[in-house]
Design an enzyme around this catalytic site. Structure first.
Site, PDB file in Angstrom:
ATOM      1  N   GLY A 151     123.934  62.531  69.528  1.00 48.80           N
ATOM      2  CA  GLY A 151     124.453  63.673  70.288  1.00 48.80           C
ATOM      3  C   GLY A 151     125.301  63.105  71.416  1.00 48.80           C
ATOM      4  N   TYR A 207     116.787  65.667  85.111  1.00 54.23           N
ATOM      5  CA  TYR A 207     116.473  64.315  84.613  1.00 54.23           C
ATOM      6  C   TYR A 207     116.768  63.226  85.637  1.00 54.23           C
ATOM      7  CZ  TYR A 207     117.085  66.743  80.089  1.00 54.23           C
ATOM      8  OH  TYR A 207     117.025  67.609  79.037  1.00 54.23           O
ATOM      9  N   CYS A 263     121.287  78.763  95.438  1.00 49.49           N
ATOM     10  CA  CYS A 263     120.317  78.837  96.524  1.00 49.49           C
ATOM     11  C   CYS A 263     119.008  78.204  96.097  1.00 49.49           C
ATOM     12  CB  CYS A 263     120.147  80.283  96.983  1.00 49.49           C
ATOM     13  SG  CYS A 263     121.599  80.764  97.926  1.00 49.49           S
ATOM     14  N   GLU A 264     119.045  76.924  96.070  1.00 48.25           N
ATOM     15  CA  GLU A 264     117.977  76.030  95.653  1.00 48.25           C
ATOM     16  C   GLU A 264     118.618  74.658  95.852  1.00 48.25           C
ATOM     17  OE1 GLU A 264     115.195  75.336  91.789  1.00 48.25           O
ATOM     18  OE2 GLU A 264     115.921  77.291  92.296  1.00 48.25           O
TER      19      GLU A 264
HETATM   20  C1  LIG Z   1     118.430  65.792  70.744  1.00 45.66           C
HETATM   21  C2  LIG Z   1     118.295  65.217  69.384  1.00 45.66           C
HETATM   22  C3  LIG Z   1     119.176  64.211  68.951  1.00 45.66           C
HETATM   23  C4  LIG Z   1     120.260  63.625  69.813  1.00 45.66           C
HETATM   24  O1  LIG Z   1     119.827  62.862  70.879  1.00 45.66           O
HETATM   25  P1  LIG Z   1     120.918  62.093  71.781  1.00 45.66           P
HETATM   26  O2  LIG Z   1     120.128  61.408  72.819  1.00 45.66           O
HETATM   27  O3  LIG Z   1     121.845  63.113  72.349  1.00 45.66           O
HETATM   28  O4  LIG Z   1     121.640  61.146  70.869  1.00 45.66           O
HETATM   29  C5  LIG Z   1     119.039  63.775  67.653  1.00 45.66           C
HETATM   30  N1  LIG Z   1     118.088  64.268  66.811  1.00 45.66           N
HETATM   31  C6  LIG Z   1     117.220  65.231  67.203  1.00 45.66           C
HETATM   32  C7  LIG Z   1     116.219  65.741  66.251  1.00 45.66           C
HETATM   33  C8  LIG Z   1     117.301  65.721  68.501  1.00 45.66           C
HETATM   34  O5  LIG Z   1     116.428  66.679  68.887  1.00 45.66           O
END
Ligand SMILES: *Cc1c(COP(=O)(O)O)cnc(C)c1O
Length: 410
Positions: free
Chosen positions: A270, A311, A337-338
């Site tokens: 991702g 995070y 407002c936080e």
């Molecule tokens: C969130 C997720 C990813 C991607 O994670 P990244 O850290 O963004 O690469 C891949 N597989 C599953 C099942 C996820 O939930």
């Protein structure tokens, strides 16, 4: 002169002109960067039949998904809504893997009826699936390999106390349920977390997959998940993709010899595909000097970029309007407002009201985690592609905010 560390242009389009044309706050993505990240993975895993399943949840804009599709790759979806968005982007059901976590079985059925393969993540879901579909629909199993990995506790998902997947220690039970319903298991999956730096972690995960895989005769793929780390500031380490690719591919090819058949190797990046492609441009509303800290207030906040507060994520930020100014330390804060500190104690070239600041690494888990908290509107999104800035999501309007409210006559 070395290349500027902080871009003022993407593919020749100035970030300032994008802010002027479309307003702020605005998310801007560099399509070329996404494509080059895909190519880096394809190169690193060139010796295996690689399939990338982009983790849609990182950034689910349909135009971004179309870029992934154009590059010949597939997607991983974690909700039925993501499955539908991927289909709108042109993915065939067979190119989508559905990896739900503790969802209602009705949602699983909906995905199966669309022709999408499901990644089963509990024994009880396997039972439900087996009872309804028997051996008629291929499925994948999400294994929890009990590996502690990832940048922090909230993004470590493969350890022994994690809710995700089915414990490798329950392999026996898994095999009993598969046998009972003759479920056709075509893939095994792990995903241990995010911000994983070390190739060894992927190898350890691989070894768990290989050991389990020997028990499943119908496999067509093994899925190593996502979690590759990207750099958040200069000098920050990122996953050495070439090293991970070489090591994991070698181990995988060796395993396939043993298994007796060539399988596909799937990964689900991702962040790696989209994080660095994204920039959040904001405008400064105020500069507030206090006895200890100088605050810069911007026209955005944790409603648009929650990663710093959620995070403790570090997002590099720079002053686009005054790049040559004298550097001073600032805390960049949102208008919510936080307490919503977006960047703490950062050296920025002298900031004044009306300047444009740019947050980097805003492509992944930026707008996809945004909300309307404080009744604020979500930003627009722009994709820079083939040297042009394209609007790919309109800025929300006040009407969008209230359109689902049912106002009682009282
Ligand atoms: C969130 C997720 C990813 C991607 O994670 P990244 O850290 O963004 O690469 C891949 N597989 C599953 C099942 C996820 O939930």
């Amino acid at each position: 002169m070395s290349a500027p560390q902080h871009p003022i242009h993407l593919q020749g389009v100035s970030l300032e002109s994008i802010a002027q044309e479309f307003g702020t706050p605005i998310y801007v993505y560099d399509g070329e960067k996404i494509v080059s990240q895909i190519k880096a993975l394809q190169t690193a895993f060139a010796t295996v039949p690689l399939k990338i399943k982009y983790a849609t949840k990182a950034l689910s804009n349909i135009s971004i998904l179309k870029l992934v599709k154009k590059a010949g790759e597939g997607v991983d979806a974690v909700s039925i809504e993501e499955v539908r968005i991927c289909m709108l982007a042109g993915f065939a059901a067979s190119e989508i893997m559905y990896t739900p976590s503790g969802v209602n079985f009705r949602e699983v059925q909906e995905a199966v009826e669309l022709g999408v393969m499901v990644n089963l993540d509990s024994i009880s879901l396997m039972e439900e699936f087996g009872e309804v579909y028997g051996n008629t629909k291929p499925a994948c199993i999400r294994i929890n390999p009990h590996i502690m990995a990832g940048g922090n506790a909230k993004i470590s998902v493969g350890h022994i106390q994690s809710k995700f997947g089915i414990s490798i220690q329950q392999l026996h039970e898994i095999l009993e349920v598969v046998e009972k319903y003759k479920i056709k298991i075509v893939g095994l999956h792990i995903h241990t977390g995010s911000d994983i730096l070390d190739a060894e972690i992927f190898l350890r995960g691989g070894n768990v997959l290989f050991e389990a895989a020997i028990n499943f005769p119908d496999l067509t793929f093994l899925d190593f998940g996502g979690g590759f780390k990207v750099a958040y500031k200069s000098g920050d380490p990122s996953t050495d993709i070439a090293e991970v690719g070489a090591k994991v591919s070698a181990a995988f090819n060796e395993f396939c010899e043993k298994y007796g058949r060539k399988l596909e190797l799937w990964i689900e990046p991702g962040k790696f595909l989209v994080s660095e492609s994204g920039y959040l441009i904001v405008e400064t509303n105020m500069v507030k000097k206090t006895p200890q800290i100088t605050f810069v207030g911007v026209d955005s906040g944790l409603n648009h970029l929650i990663r710093p507060m959620m995070y403790d994520a570090y997002h590099d930020v720079y002053n686009l309007s005054n790049p040559e100014g004298q550097p001073h330390p600032y805390n960049v804060v949102g208008y919510i407002c936080e307490t919503d500190t977006l960047a703490k104690d950062r050296m920025l070239s002298s900031v004044s009201k009306g300047n444009l600041l740019v947050f980097k690494n805003a492509g992944a888990y930026g707008i996809s985690m945004s909300s309307n908290y404080n009744s604020r509107l979500r930003p627009a999104e722009v994709l820079v592609w083939e040297g042009k800035a394209h609007l790919i999501r309109k800025r929300e309007q006040f009407e969008d905010l209230i359109k689902n409210q049912v106002v009682l006559d009282i």
